[in-house]
Each structure stands twice: as structure tokens, then as C-alpha cells.
Scaffold this motif. Structure first.
Motif, PDB file in Angstrom:
ATOM      1  N   LEU A  42      12.140  12.783  14.329  1.00 54.36           N
ATOM      2  CA  LEU A  42      11.936  13.826  15.322  1.00 54.36           C
ATOM      3  C   LEU A  42      12.951  14.956  15.170  1.00 54.36           C
ATOM      4  CD1 LEU A  42      11.097  11.795  18.550  1.00 54.36           C
ATOM      5  CD2 LEU A  42       9.609  13.438  17.400  1.00 54.36           C
ATOM      6  N   GLN A  43      14.198  14.609  14.905  1.00 55.46           N
ATOM      7  CA  GLN A  43      15.230  15.619  14.725  1.00 55.46           C
ATOM      8  C   GLN A  43      14.914  16.513  13.530  1.00 55.46           C
ATOM      9  OE1 GLN A  43      19.180  14.065  14.261  1.00 55.46           O
ATOM     10  NE2 GLN A  43      20.136  16.077  14.139  1.00 55.46           N
ATOM     11  N   ARG A  44      14.471  15.884  12.433  1.00 57.89           N
ATOM     12  CA  ARG A  44      14.126  16.656  11.232  1.00 57.89           C
ATOM     13  C   ARG A  44      12.937  17.576  11.509  1.00 57.89           C
ATOM     14  NH1 ARG A  44      10.553  15.098   7.507  1.00 57.89           N
ATOM     15  NH2 ARG A  44      10.720  12.897   8.078  1.00 57.89           N
ATOM     16  N   LYS A  45      11.934  17.093  12.236  1.00 62.22           N
ATOM     17  CA  LYS A  45      10.767  17.908  12.555  1.00 62.22           C
ATOM     18  C   LYS A  45      11.148  19.091  13.448  1.00 62.22           C
ATOM     19  CE  LYS A  45       7.371  15.571  10.583  1.00 62.22           C
ATOM     20  NZ  LYS A  45       6.471  16.174   9.565  1.00 62.22           N
ATOM     21  N   CYS A  46      12.053  18.853  14.392  1.00 66.41           N
ATOM     22  CA  CYS A  46      12.480  19.921  15.297  1.00 66.41           C
ATOM     23  C   CYS A  46      13.215  21.019  14.534  1.00 66.41           C
ATOM     24  CB  CYS A  46      13.364  19.357  16.400  1.00 66.41           C
ATOM     25  SG  CYS A  46      12.472  18.384  17.639  1.00 66.41           S
ATOM     26  N   GLU A  47      14.049  20.627  13.585  1.00 64.94           N
ATOM     27  CA  GLU A  47      14.755  21.609  12.770  1.00 64.94           C
ATOM     28  C   GLU A  47      13.774  22.462  11.978  1.00 64.94           C
ATOM     29  OE1 GLU A  47      17.643  19.770  10.289  1.00 64.94           O
ATOM     30  OE2 GLU A  47      18.938  19.142  11.935  1.00 64.94           O
ATOM     31  N   CYS A  48      12.746  21.815  11.455  1.00 67.67           N
ATOM     32  CA  CYS A  48      11.739  22.536  10.681  1.00 67.67           C
ATOM     33  C   CYS A  48      11.005  23.542  11.553  1.00 67.67           C
ATOM     34  CB  CYS A  48      10.756  21.546  10.061  1.00 67.67           C
ATOM     35  SG  CYS A  48       9.413  22.321   9.129  1.00 67.67           S
ATOM     36  N   LEU A  49      10.605  23.134  12.757  1.00 70.24           N
ATOM     37  CA  LEU A  49       9.899  24.042  13.660  1.00 70.24           C
ATOM     38  C   LEU A  49      10.775  25.216  14.079  1.00 70.24           C
ATOM     39  CD1 LEU A  49       8.013  21.499  15.957  1.00 70.24           C
ATOM     40  CD2 LEU A  49       7.013  23.054  14.273  1.00 70.24           C
ATOM     41  N   ALA A  50      12.064  24.950  14.293  1.00 67.05           N
ATOM     42  CA  ALA A  50      12.977  26.023  14.689  1.00 67.05           C
ATOM     43  C   ALA A  50      13.090  27.080  13.597  1.00 67.05           C
ATOM     44  CB  ALA A  50      14.352  25.438  15.002  1.00 67.05           C
ATOM     45  N   ILE A  51      13.106  26.646  12.340  1.00 65.99           N
ATOM     46  CA  ILE A  51      13.204  27.587  11.227  1.00 65.99           C
ATOM     47  C   ILE A  51      11.916  28.388  11.089  1.00 65.99           C
ATOM     48  CG2 ILE A  51      13.310  27.728   8.703  1.00 65.99           C
ATOM     49  CD1 ILE A  51      15.392  25.530   8.766  1.00 65.99           C
ATOM     50  N   LEU A  52      10.765  27.728  11.240  1.00 63.80           N
ATOM     51  CA  LEU A  52       9.489  28.414  11.095  1.00 63.80           C
ATOM     52  C   LEU A  52       9.268  29.439  12.211  1.00 63.80           C
ATOM     53  CD1 LEU A  52       7.050  25.574  10.010  1.00 63.80           C
ATOM     54  CD2 LEU A  52       8.042  27.373   8.616  1.00 63.80           C
ATOM     55  N   MET A  53       9.804  29.159  13.394  1.00 61.52           N
ATOM     56  CA  MET A  53       9.630  30.073  14.521  1.00 61.52           C
ATOM     57  C   MET A  53      10.646  31.209  14.509  1.00 61.52           C
ATOM     58  SD  MET A  53       8.818  27.261  17.509  1.00 61.52           S
ATOM     59  CE  MET A  53       8.685  28.503  18.802  1.00 61.52           C
TER      60      MET A  53
END
Length: 308
Positions: A42-53
């Protein structure tokens, strides 16, 4: 700042007799299906979404500037590639593995194979596709093994697609704060002046629970379309790659594992005709490819000993 508390309870039952001895310590510890693994993911997915946004379109570490539309299209393609890789190594009631007679590598590992017929499947070449996978233990820390396999400069030491030379990173999209979480477009060395360089789409993911390195050859015009923000749905690819797990408890503790559980998997189009029969030669070819790849990895990491 608002806070939230999430309570997550997982109940998983499994028959240990059906689990290979390599993986039993990981399952007994609760790390394979436990909360630590899910939280790390979940932490890794959240980091990815933050970068994409983020409004930033280019990172200083990216070799090629890619628009936000191009990033989204490229990441969508990479996600499909990784999902297909995972489906290719996961047994289920719909896609069962079968161990063929004689499908044992020269270094003794059991190779599991699965064939399927691809007919009018978007994003996949038509024909008979052979998936083959095996898992081995190597006395190398997971982090070191992951860094070795994802390094394009060292790819010639194990990958026949490299044409015997280092690959060049043409583009990279960061998916997290760690360098290991990214999607890259690699170019293989041309074997002659008249030969076009091959492109390789690669996704690497890592967190405290494990790592994967997934890649697939891709068509150059198709990737140019994707990088310009075009639809990636019909880009044909067959992914291969690696999954790396620690060989024992290491998440959230001081204990460091002594080695890694490495799964190697290949998906190969063995015949472009969906009605063709799977041949013994095709199975032997992919079987030898897996065995040769594992031996090259062990040799490069200086662990090609009998106990490996």
C-alpha cells in the motif's frame, strides 16, 4: 490534520503439504499473507499515485522528457505487462500448471509449464503461447539480487536479448522515492550496422516484502505512439521476468535473511498459428532457456556452487 485508523484482518488457510519447502518458513512467519506485506504494498502504491498526480512532467533523473499523457499511457502498458506476468506464474483453477515429463533443468530445478492458445486477444500476439517458470534458492540477499537484475548495464550477463552488450536506458518514469520502483524503456545493442536496436519495456517494483523485475520486447513504432500519449491497449507483448522473496522473516525485524527465493518465468510465442500443436522441441527450448539463465545469474553473482 485528519487521521484515520484502519483495522485489516486477513484469514488465509493453506495445506502446508502442498507448499514447497523453500516457502514454508515465509508462510509460517505470516509474512507471505500478513499485514506487513499488504502495508508495504500500500505504501508503494501511494507513492506511485502521488508522483502521477504531481504537476511536474519531468524528473531531473529521467533521461527523456515524457508528457503526463505519455506517462499515463506507458504506465498503463507496464501495468498490463506485470499483471500478465503474475498471471503466467500463478496457478489457479482456470489456469493450472502441469509438470511435463523431462521438464527438469540441467541444474536440477523443477520447471512448470503451461500452454494456452491466443486468438484475437488484444495486446497479445496470436498463436500458441508457452509459459514456463521455476523457483530456486540463491545465497544472495534480496536487495543485491534485485539491483543486479534491474541494472541495464549488467544485463548482458544473463539476458540473450541484450545481444551480448549493455543496454541503454532510453526513458524512465519514477514510481516512488526508491530508484527500484520505476518503468523503463531500454534499447539493446544492435548486432550489425543494418540491424535496428530492440526496445525492451521493463517495470521494477520493490518494497519490504519482495521485488519483481518484469520485461518484454516491444515494437518501436508502437512505443513511440504510447510515449506520445496514444492508446496502449493493442500493443502486443509477452512478459518474462523475476520475482524475488526473502527466504525467511525479515520484515519489521532486525533479522536479515541469508538468501533469496528467485522465481524465473518466461512467456514465449512458440507458433503463430493458434491451431498448432505444442511440440517437445518448444518445451525443451524454453526449459533450456530457464536453466541457462539461472546458471548465468549464479555465475555472475559468484554463487555457482553445488549447494546453490
Amino acid at each position: 490534520m485528519a487521521t484515520a485508523k484502519v483495522t485489516w484482518v486477513e484469514h488465509t488457510e493453506y495445506d502446508e503439504a502442498s507448499v514447497h519447502q523453500f516457502y514454508r518458513p515465509l508462510l509460517r512467519s505470516g509474512l507471505a499473507f500478513g499485514a506487513s506485506r499488504w502495508l508495504a504494498t500500500l505504501q508503494r502504491k501511494c507513492e506511485c499515485l502521488a508522483i502521477l498526480m504531481s504537476s511536474a512532467t519531468v524528473s531531473p533523473n529521467e533521461p527523456t522528457a515524457i508528457s503526463q499523457e505519455g506517462k499515463r499511457s506507458m504506465l498503463k502498458l507496464a501495468r498490463r505487462m506485470t499483471e500478465n506476468f503474475c498471471a503466467g506464474v500463478s496457478a489457479s483453477s482456470a489456469r493450472e500448471w502441469s509438470k511435463l515429463d523431462g521438464a527438469t533443468g540441467s541444474i536440477g530445478e523443477d520447471v512448470r509449464v503451461m500452454a494456452r492458445k491466443s486468438v484475437s486477444e488484444p495486446g497479445e500476439p496470436p498463436g500458441v503461447v508457452l509459459s514456463a517458470a521455476t523457483s530456486v534458492w540463491v545465497p544472495i540477499a534480496p536487495e543485491k539480487l534485485f539491483d543486479f537484475l534491474r541494472d541495464e548495464q549488467l544485463r548482458a550477463e544473463w539476458d540473450i536479448l541484450s545481444n551480448g552488450g549493455p543496454m541503454q536506458e532510453m526513458a524512465r518514469i519514477a514510481k516512488g522515492h526508491q530508484n527500484g520502483n520505476s518503468v523503463s524503456l531500454l534499447r539493446a545493442s544492435a548486432m550489425s550496422a543494418n540491424q535496428s536496436s530492440m526496445l525492451i519495456l521493463q517495470e521494477t517494483c520493490t518494497d519490504a516484502s519482495g521485488s519483481i523485475v518484469v520485461y518484454a520486447p516491444v515494437d518501436i513504432p508502437a512505443m513511440q505512439l504510447v510515449m506520445n500519449g496514444g492508446d496502449s491497449t493493442y500493443v502486443a507483448l509477452l512478459p518474462s521476468g523475476f520475482a524475488i522473496l526473502p527466504d525467511g522473516p525479515s520484515i519489521g525485524s532486525e533479522h536479515k535473511t541469508g538468501g533469496s527465493l528467485l522465481t524465473v518465468a518466461f512467456q514465449i510465442l512458440v507458433n503463430s498459428q493458434p491451431t498448432a500443436k505444442l511440440t517437445v522441441e518448444s518445451v525443451e527450448t524454453v526449459n533450456n532457456l530457464i536453466s541457462c539463465t539461472i546458471k548465468k545469474i549464479k555465475t555472475a553473482l559468484q554463487c555457482a556452487t553445488p549447494e546453490c
